[in-house]
Design an enzyme around this catalytic site. Structure first.
Site, PDB file in Angstrom:
ATOM      1  N   ASP A  14       6.630 -32.390   8.438  1.00  0.00           N
ATOM      2  CA  ASP A  14       8.008 -31.919   8.672  1.00  0.00           C
ATOM      3  C   ASP A  14       8.994 -32.964   8.159  1.00  0.00           C
ATOM      4  OD1 ASP A  14      10.313 -30.738   9.682  1.00  0.00           O
ATOM      5  OD2 ASP A  14       9.915 -31.334  11.755  1.00  0.00           O
ATOM      6  N   ASP A  20      16.623 -32.476  -2.197  1.00  0.00           N
ATOM      7  CA  ASP A  20      16.979 -33.419  -3.264  1.00  0.00           C
ATOM      8  C   ASP A  20      17.027 -32.626  -4.560  1.00  0.00           C
ATOM      9  OD1 ASP A  20      17.219 -35.875  -4.805  1.00  0.00           O
ATOM     10  OD2 ASP A  20      16.253 -36.903  -3.132  1.00  0.00           O
TER      11      ASP A  20
HETATM   12  O1  C5P Z   1       9.631 -31.832  22.398  1.00  0.00           O
HETATM   13  P1  C5P Z   1      10.106 -30.539  21.810  1.00  0.00           P
HETATM   14  O2  C5P Z   1       9.219 -29.358  22.137  1.00  0.00           O
HETATM   15  O3  C5P Z   1      11.557 -30.279  22.099  1.00  0.00           O
HETATM   16  O4  C5P Z   1       9.953 -30.787  20.231  1.00  0.00           O
HETATM   17  C1  C5P Z   1      10.383 -29.842  19.283  1.00  0.00           C
HETATM   18  C2  C5P Z   1      10.117 -30.340  17.916  1.00  0.00           C
HETATM   19  O5  C5P Z   1      10.688 -29.405  16.993  1.00  0.00           O
HETATM   20  C3  C5P Z   1      10.741 -31.694  17.581  1.00  0.00           C
HETATM   21  O6  C5P Z   1       9.875 -32.330  16.644  1.00  0.00           O
HETATM   22  C4  C5P Z   1      12.044 -31.337  16.929  1.00  0.00           C
HETATM   23  O7  C5P Z   1      12.482 -32.309  16.023  1.00  0.00           O
HETATM   24  C5  C5P Z   1      11.662 -30.057  16.201  1.00  0.00           C
HETATM   25  N1  C5P Z   1      12.775 -29.180  15.918  1.00  0.00           N
HETATM   26  C6  C5P Z   1      13.590 -28.648  16.899  1.00  0.00           C
HETATM   27  N2  C5P Z   1      14.618 -27.815  16.580  1.00  0.00           N
HETATM   28  C7  C5P Z   1      14.849 -27.513  15.296  1.00  0.00           C
HETATM   29  C8  C5P Z   1      14.036 -28.007  14.295  1.00  0.00           C
HETATM   30  C9  C5P Z   1      12.998 -28.849  14.652  1.00  0.00           C
HETATM   31  O8  C5P Z   1      13.370 -28.894  18.071  1.00  0.00           O
HETATM   32  N3  C5P Z   1      15.816 -26.688  14.992  1.00  0.00           N
END
Ligand code: C5P
Length: 232
Positions: free
Chosen positions: A60, A65
């Protein structure tokens, strides 16, 4: 064969912590997400280690770019053996096409996923950076751009899943963070949904971090979420 819909977000900066966490897990029963924090801290070797252990890895890094640079970054990701990689759809059609063409050179090609509008952006911020319309309209427009550029799917908030499933049809992957099993804390996620509802609304993969990684018994939580969505 791994048919798990759960991608565990390994959000930490330490290789030892990430590896010892992963070693508790069965690579057939989940997938792993390595994001900017872990990758920038410890580099590609850990990704190769996870792949070597049999894990499907979602890298991820949200590439954005010029087309040539993104194509080369996607090639490097494919050479690591990752299962899924992502790019910002707002990088534009030429960049998306370059990413697609780069991955198409591989026999075992990673899934190519687009990021539409970061769910952290408010309507005011979206307006400030010059995206037209409501946040939903921008998500809709960028998802269609991603689809028509040959991407395999997009990352989306659980609240966008039903709309995107309708817009993009059945053969477009929807990868959804912001998922919280009933009864678990919300952390800093503003808009959440349970795993059951996210799958019912059309998600293909759920990105779940802290409810699993911070649990006293992560495997038990993973098993219980897996069970809750098995027959949906
Ligand atoms: O701990 P949690 O379940 O909140 O983690 C969600 C993951 O999904 C994290 O790695 C976060 O950076 C990612 N993410 C998110 N919302 C987004 C895109 C990515 O929570 N819109």
């Amino acid at each position: 064969m791994n048919d798990s819909k759960i991608i565990i977000a390994l959000d930490c900066s330490d290789a030892g912590t990430a590896l010892s966490f992963a070693l508790q897990l069965d690579p057939e029963k989940c997938r792993l997400k390595v994001g900017k924090e872990l990758f920038t801290s410890v580099g590609p070797k850990l990704v190769e280690r996870f792949v070597g252990l049999g894990f499907d890895v979602f890298l991820d890094l949200k590439f954005h770019d010029i087309p040539n640079t993104v194509a080369k970054a996607c090639t490097a990701a494919a050479e690591l053996g990752v299962w899924m990689v992502n790019v910002h759809a707002s990088g534009g059609r030429s960049m998306l096409n370059a990413a697609r063409e780069a991955l198409d050179q591989f026999e075992q090609k990673p899934l190519l996923i687009g990021v539409t509008v970061l769910t952290s952006l408010s309507a005011t911020e979206i307006h400030e950076i010059g995206l037209e319309g409501t946040p939903e309209q921008a998500v809709h427009r960028l998802a269609l751009l991603a689809q028509s550029s040959g991407l395999d799917g997009v990352v989306c908030s659980p609240l966008e899943t039903a709309m995107l499933r309708e817009t993009c049809g059945d053969n477009f992957l929807l990868v959804t963070p912001g998922v919280r099993p009933a009864g678990s804390g919300q952390d800093d996620q503003a808009r959440i949904m349970t795993p059951e509802d996210a799958i019912r609304n059309g998600s293909d993969y759920l990105v779940i971090g802290r409810p699993i990684t911070q649990a006293p018994d992560p495997v038990a939580v993973l098993d219980s979420i897996t069970e809750s969505i098995r027959f949906i």
